[in-house]
Write a protein that holds these residues in place. Structure first.
Motif, mmCIF file in Angstrom:
data_model
loop_
_atom_site.group_PDB
_atom_site.id
_atom_site.type_symbol
_atom_site.label_atom_id
_atom_site.label_comp_id
_atom_site.label_asym_id
_atom_site.label_seq_id
_atom_site.Cartn_x
_atom_site.Cartn_y
_atom_site.Cartn_z
ATOM 1 N N LEU A 88 60.025 61.878 42.114
ATOM 2 C CA LEU A 88 61.206 61.172 41.631
ATOM 3 C C LEU A 88 61.462 61.520 40.157
ATOM 4 C CD1 LEU A 88 63.213 59.015 42.672
ATOM 5 C CD2 LEU A 88 61.744 57.306 41.615
ATOM 6 N N LYS A 89 62.690 61.850 39.841
ATOM 7 C CA LYS A 89 63.141 62.208 38.483
ATOM 8 C C LYS A 89 62.751 63.625 38.064
ATOM 9 C CE LYS A 89 63.300 57.482 36.883
ATOM 10 N NZ LYS A 89 62.470 56.501 36.244
ATOM 11 N N SER A 90 62.180 64.411 38.981
ATOM 12 C CA SER A 90 62.010 65.832 38.655
ATOM 13 C C SER A 90 63.270 66.560 39.137
ATOM 14 C CB SER A 90 60.741 66.393 39.312
ATOM 15 O OG SER A 90 60.895 66.448 40.713
ATOM 16 N N LEU A 91 63.330 67.858 38.887
ATOM 17 C CA LEU A 91 64.570 68.590 39.208
ATOM 18 C C LEU A 91 64.832 68.606 40.708
ATOM 19 C CD1 LEU A 91 64.194 71.561 36.708
ATOM 20 C CD2 LEU A 91 65.778 69.625 36.558
ATOM 21 N N GLU A 92 66.113 68.570 41.051
ATOM 22 C CA GLU A 92 66.533 68.605 42.454
ATOM 23 C C GLU A 92 67.448 69.812 42.672
ATOM 24 O OE1 GLU A 92 68.131 64.838 43.853
ATOM 25 O OE2 GLU A 92 66.899 63.779 42.390
ATOM 26 N N PRO A 93 67.483 70.311 43.930
ATOM 27 C CA PRO A 93 68.390 71.418 44.206
ATOM 28 C C PRO A 93 69.818 71.040 43.811
ATOM 29 C CG PRO A 93 67.098 70.844 46.153
ATOM 30 C CD PRO A 93 66.762 69.851 45.120
ATOM 31 N N PHE A 94 70.589 71.999 43.378
ATOM 32 C CA PHE A 94 72.005 71.875 43.017
ATOM 33 C C PHE A 94 72.228 71.100 41.709
ATOM 34 C CE2 PHE A 94 71.719 72.014 47.729
ATOM 35 C CZ PHE A 94 72.117 73.321 47.877
#
Ligand code: PAZ
Length: 312
Positions: A88-94
């Motif tokens: 949670l709160k790390s980078l996500e796709p797009f």
């Protein structure tokens, strides 16, 4: 001594939203297995190690989640459906392309009282449009499932559940284990309930080794899947030997080894009898090519060979 993985599950409760996540995982895997698609489970970001049950403080690690988030986009481009299991709160796709103030700076506020509108600045449309288009295909087509974790305990529960749901997909399932999982933790029964107080002097924190999940994962949970693990080191002299030790011990097919310092432009693919390096040239970096693009293309080739061997 590391605790045994079965003891770990019997001694640690699942996260509170575990059953909801398990239902989502089951439904996603069944739907895509029925339509014969390849499914990639990507783990991404670092796990935390809480120091208290009512957690005020925790031990964390460096991982930004870029490897996993970028790779998810490239697997989708290759036609895979993706379970994106992330911190949670790390980078996500797009959305990773527009983190921080970048997104706000792309927008224009047309302030006309009650008819206020917001538009994308003309020079940002070219950047936003292709990413938004890929996002919409993935999201609206139900091709990506986001599952998040925070602690190492959450991660363990979710990883096993995901594997159990993926098992029926056989060799079409690919596990791409890029998360930086803590090697140490405080067992639940040794953790204080409340915030550690400073008036008792400096705390003595006794960390224990987490069990290695690759063993049951490869042998019991998803024995037919193609499993790729990542190995991070800071000492170059240890990198390939440690990766090969893992292959010998856990008997999966591929380890992608990388150094903390150079991970954005260099990795080494290690199999039981071979190793080769992938690195970005300066020109490739300057033109915006990401190493995950090349990593994923190579992994897809390995996975394709694996599926063919499984079929004949
Ligand atoms: O998350 P990130 O993009 O900052 O870094 C990626 C990475 C170094 C965590 C990943 O490539 C990796 O090596 N994961 C496994 C780490 C480990 O040995 O536990």
């Amino acid at each position: 001594m590391a605790s045994h993985w079965e003891d770990f599950y019997s001694q640690h409760l699942p996260p509170s939203d575990f059953e909801d996540n398990r239902t989502l995982l089951k439904e996603f895997c069944e739907r895509h297995n029925n339509s014969g698609e390849r499914i990639a489970l990507i783990t991404s970001g670092g796990t935390t190690v809480p120091l208290e049950h009512n957690t005020v403080r925790f031990v964390d690690n460096f991982s930004a989640g870029l490897r996993g988030a970028a790779s998810a986009e490239y697997f989708l481009d290759h036609g895979y459906v993706v379970i994106f299991m992330f911190r949670l709160k790390s980078l996500e796709p797009f959305t990773r392309h527009f983190s921080g103030q970048k997104f706000m700076d792309m927008l224009e506020l047309n302030d006309r009282g009650p008819n206020t509108t917001i538009t994308v600045k003309p020079d940002s449309v070219d950047i936003l449009a292709p990413i938004l288009a890929r996002y919409k295909v993935a999201q609206e087509g139900g091709r990506i499932l986001y599952i998040n974790f925070t602690t190492v305990q959450d991660y363990f529960w979710l990883l096993r559940a995901a594997c159990e749901c993926l098992a029926p997909c056989g060799s079409k399932a690919l596990l791409y284990l890029a998360a930086a999982v803590s090697d140490f933790y405080i067992p639940s029964n040794e953790m204080p309930t409340h915030k550690i107080q400073s008036d008792g002097g400096p705390p003595i924190i006794n960390l224990q080794l987490v069990p290695k999940l690759l063993a049951p994962l490869v042998n019991l949970w998803v024995p037919q899947a193609y499993v790729v693990s990542f190995k991070l080191e800071t000492d170059e002299n240890l990198l390939v030997s440690k990766a090969r030790d893992a292959l010998k011990k856990y008997k999966h097919k591929l380890v992608i080894a990388n150094l903390l310092q150079t991970r954005r432009h260099k990795v080494t693919f290690v199999t039981i009898d071979d190793s080769f390096e992938i690195s970005l040239t300066r020109d490739q970096t300057l033109s915006g090519i990401e190493i995950e693009d090349i990593i994923v293309s190579n992994v897809v080739l390995h996975h394709t060979d694996f599926i063919h061997c499984d079929q004949y």
